[in-house]
Design an enzyme around this catalytic site. Sequence first.
Site, PDB file in Angstrom:
ATOM      1  N   GLU A 174     -10.892  26.721 -34.169  1.00 46.19           N
ATOM      2  CA  GLU A 174     -10.995  27.025 -35.602  1.00 46.19           C
ATOM      3  C   GLU A 174     -11.176  28.524 -35.855  1.00 46.19           C
ATOM      4  O   GLU A 174     -10.795  29.039 -36.912  1.00 46.19           O
ATOM      5  CB  GLU A 174     -12.166  26.251 -36.207  1.00 46.19           C
ATOM      6  N   VAL A 178     -19.006  28.998 -40.732  1.00 51.28           N
ATOM      7  CA  VAL A 178     -18.837  27.538 -40.762  1.00 51.28           C
ATOM      8  C   VAL A 178     -18.057  27.060 -39.536  1.00 51.28           C
ATOM      9  O   VAL A 178     -18.347  26.014 -38.954  1.00 51.28           O
ATOM     10  CB  VAL A 178     -18.128  27.116 -42.062  1.00 51.28           C
ATOM     11  N   ALA A 179     -17.057  27.860 -39.110  1.00 53.61           N
ATOM     12  CA  ALA A 179     -16.262  27.473 -37.944  1.00 53.61           C
ATOM     13  C   ALA A 179     -17.094  27.420 -36.675  1.00 53.61           C
ATOM     14  O   ALA A 179     -16.878  26.567 -35.808  1.00 53.61           O
ATOM     15  CB  ALA A 179     -15.099  28.454 -37.774  1.00 53.61           C
ATOM     16  N   ASP A 203     -56.071   5.063 -19.874  1.00 53.04           N
ATOM     17  CA  ASP A 203     -54.830   5.763 -19.530  1.00 53.04           C
ATOM     18  C   ASP A 203     -54.300   6.628 -20.663  1.00 53.04           C
ATOM     19  O   ASP A 203     -53.432   7.477 -20.443  1.00 53.04           O
ATOM     20  CB  ASP A 203     -53.741   4.742 -19.158  1.00 53.04           C
ATOM     21  N   ASN A 247     -14.484  24.422 -32.211  1.00 51.20           N
ATOM     22  CA  ASN A 247     -14.986  25.584 -32.957  1.00 51.20           C
ATOM     23  C   ASN A 247     -14.219  26.853 -32.594  1.00 51.20           C
ATOM     24  O   ASN A 247     -13.896  27.673 -33.455  1.00 51.20           O
ATOM     25  CB  ASN A 247     -16.480  25.784 -32.689  1.00 51.20           C
ATOM     26  N   GLU A 254     -21.364  21.555 -37.162  1.00 52.20           N
ATOM     27  CA  GLU A 254     -22.095  20.745 -38.142  1.00 52.20           C
ATOM     28  C   GLU A 254     -22.377  19.333 -37.633  1.00 52.20           C
ATOM     29  O   GLU A 254     -23.362  18.717 -38.013  1.00 52.20           O
ATOM     30  CB  GLU A 254     -21.297  20.665 -39.456  1.00 52.20           C
ATOM     31  N   ASP A 290     -13.662  14.946 -35.728  1.00 55.96           N
ATOM     32  CA  ASP A 290     -14.382  15.142 -34.461  1.00 55.96           C
ATOM     33  C   ASP A 290     -15.564  14.199 -34.275  1.00 55.96           C
ATOM     34  O   ASP A 290     -16.014  13.976 -33.156  1.00 55.96           O
ATOM     35  CB  ASP A 290     -14.895  16.584 -34.367  1.00 55.96           C
ATOM     36  N   ASP A 324     -49.361   3.219 -12.254  1.00 53.16           N
ATOM     37  CA  ASP A 324     -50.392   2.242 -11.937  1.00 53.16           C
ATOM     38  C   ASP A 324     -49.855   1.286 -10.879  1.00 53.16           C
ATOM     39  O   ASP A 324     -48.648   1.257 -10.613  1.00 53.16           O
ATOM     40  CB  ASP A 324     -50.757   1.440 -13.183  1.00 53.16           C
ATOM     41  N   ASP A 383     -51.760   1.179 -19.036  1.00 48.59           N
ATOM     42  CA  ASP A 383     -51.891   0.064 -19.968  1.00 48.59           C
ATOM     43  C   ASP A 383     -53.210   0.078 -20.718  1.00 48.59           C
ATOM     44  O   ASP A 383     -53.314  -0.494 -21.793  1.00 48.59           O
ATOM     45  CB  ASP A 383     -51.732  -1.272 -19.241  1.00 48.59           C
TER      46      ASP A 383
END
Length: 940
Positions: free
Chosen positions: A724, A283-284, A659, A721, A288, A753, A330, A655
């Site tokens: 952590e 998880v660290a 194209d 991260n 996420e 964060d 164009d 356009d």
Amino acid sequence: MDSNFHIWTLTPTDVYKTLTTTPQGISEAEANLRLKQSGYNELPEPQTRPLILRFTDQLTHFMALLLWVAGILAFISQTPELGWAIWAVIWINAIFSFWQEYQAEKALSALKKILPSQAKVYRDGKLCVIAARELVSGDVMQLEEGDKISADARIIQSQSLYVDVSVLTGESLPVPRISEPVTAANIHASEASNLVFAGSTVAAGRGLAVVYATGTHTEFGQVAHLTAHVKREASTLEVQISRVVHIITIIALTMGVVIFLLTKLLVGMQLKESFIFAIGIIVAFVPEGLLPTVSLALAIGVKRMAKQNALVRRLSAVETLSAVTVICTDKTGTLTKNEMTVRQLWIPNIQINVTGVGYEPKGEVEILTEELRTTEAQRTRRNEVLLMLAGAALCSNARLNHPPNSHQWQVLGDPTEGALLVAAIKAGLKLEELQQQAPRIQEIPFDSHRRMMTVLLEGHLEFDNTENSQYLIFTKGSTLDVLQHSQYLWHSGERLKLTQTQRQEIVAANDQLASQGYRVLGVATRQGGAELNQLDHNLLEQDLTFLGLVAMIDPARPEVADAIALCHRAGIQVTMITGDYGLTAAAIAQRIGLANGKPRIITGEQLGHLSDTQLRQILHKHKTGLVFARVMPEQKLRLVEAYKTLGHVVAVTGDGVNDAPALRAANIGIAMGISGTDVAREAADIVLIDDNFATIVAAIEQGRAVYQNIRKFMTYILASNMAEFLPFLAMVFLKIPPALVILQILAIDLGSDMLPALALGAEKPETGSMELPPRKKSQALLDLPLLLRAYCFLGLLEGLAGMAGFFFVWWTNGYNLPQLQALSPSILSHSADATIMAIYYQATTMTLAVIVACQDGNVFACRSERVSILRLGFFTNRFIWWGIAVEWFLILSIIYSPTLQKIFSTAPLKPSYLLMLLFCPPFILIADELRKRIIRQFNF
């Protein structure tokens, strides 16, 4: 329609028989029967994935799967609160990302207006208005100036009928349409001059046409079908984010396994506890907040681009713009204003300027100086100019229109003829009076073989010195063709025999104006009695008297030259691909700076004879000044594929339906919002609301900013991260309790964060970003320098600061490292007494607060990889301060709210601890400023 059946070869009578209809149209009952058989006259909606499946995509991508597994492991290890927290992260990410994509598509739905909603047809002999989707084969349509055509049809009657077919052929000027059979069977339908096609527009004149193809069977539908078979590549951002997710996942899983083994083998933890800490490491290391922050950064870029008239259909396309190396554009309407304007006139020995631009009749024809206006000679010469302009205006079918409550003047009909009307008005002529003095009684329409148009008028004009003439002829067209039919020259009020020398002078004047990028028309006249009204078309255009030259130009947009120069400085090639003539395109290319010298012109015919290898050699050799003229749709697609084969990231503008295949095949398809078709918009990634090339360059700058901003907040997120992760590493090697708990990690990643990271996503483009070459398509978004800065520098400093805060709390409470190591087993098993656990919760809270405080310095450090914050300024991005304010509101709530204290295992901090947090932001910021200074000094 049968491929062996060539409707253009039939006479009008045979057309009625073949399509089982009559000049009075079909009956309502027959129309309903045919409608049931053939279906509605509309293109099928492109297939899209159901909303529920598109939402599940957000729940099943690689990073989401990793978090699902982490949640399951949390439940297995009997920590359901952790499992629910992890799964909540997945749902938050999914809902947010899906909503952003959905809103982008919803915003585009308002642009679907290519086919007209109504059509005028004869049913049961009566002219009526029906829904365009109800047109069927055999319907007789009435076509009038300004009408949009809703189906493919065969012209039965035409009166000065001109049609704008640019959506299919790329031809910028309207083309004449006739009712007579075209005998050539071995041509493509688009080349038949007696056919009109869905999506095209009546530029001038009137006509009747019988529908022979509707819906997917039209030329419009066939090209749309070709578009559907072109596979769209994943954007560079989609590829890069996928790569980032895989790298981070590998790092997270590796670190999780390593910590599991170390806690089990070295620390001697129970299997359940080792599992929990392994999950904590995963998880660290999983950022996420990365995916929702990427989506938010892209959404901010989309909003900014919308303010600059660029509507983004795919969020990921914004970042792809940062890697664009070639723009295939164009000409008409994108590089130019799509407004023909007369700028110069020429009569023998005199060249005249015309002031003013556009279709608003403001300006003047600068013929005489005030000193000379009173002389008879100058009045005579002035009448020559007026005669030429009057003749050009009377030999036109366009009309000027000034809609109420609008500042814009419009031309109904051929823009070239509209420019002639404007020039005549600027010279002081009143068009209504001219038409009354000499009403039109006959017309010979323009065609591509004669390249002229002629009108026969009854009467005379006050300044033509032909009071005795009963009839008057005016002819306009290609200078050389008009000159070929001229035997005389109008000079100083007299009709003189044209000499060879004078012919050469006219040709030289024409060439000189053409070399300056003007489209030059010759104008001639002829006067006579009743015998003129009895001549056939061929004889009417003989023995003409040449009047002079009219030079006009579709002016380049004023901002385009600077935009192209900026592209060149940014290392982006600009290639013009147009259906227009090569000479006109080349002149515009020089005028706007697309070519430094003479551009290299390659026509569609020449392109057809080039092998793929030869084409790639030309594209590789010519970095600037390359113009492709008169190209077909499949050739435009071929050019895009050739550039991509050379490794380029290609942006293509367009356009028309022609194209659309190239738009879809390009890395970035850019469609026109004003003149663009529905098929082109569906195929494109970005729609230009103002049809302006300069908007593309602004979008590329925003794309580069988005790419830089993604790197900025990736650095910011990954740094935390590492901070952590360090407490768990210290737990293993120092045999101490972890300085953070897992829910505190989630509080940092998804709470504190998130908003500062979003603020980095809102950074404006850095000064000088368009002076750098495009990044390579293969360049990794998450490269080694970013990882080293995030993990081994910023993250390491934050982690060390966090651990220092953790130890400081224990030290102030009288505990040293050996004593803490002795307490570790009881703390991990929650068997320690309340006083020890209170100190532990306060220490982890201090670690959490220090990391958050360090992130405040980190967010300013991450605003640039090389530029000092002193140069950027602390207050140039106010969103950062809002993010920091919200961040500390959340953290203080977690620290001091009794309810949140129980969830996140926190405890109130002493005031002295809070004062220490003030030193954390400058610690990180000063360290990174020193790093930036070293990088700039040694040019790393």
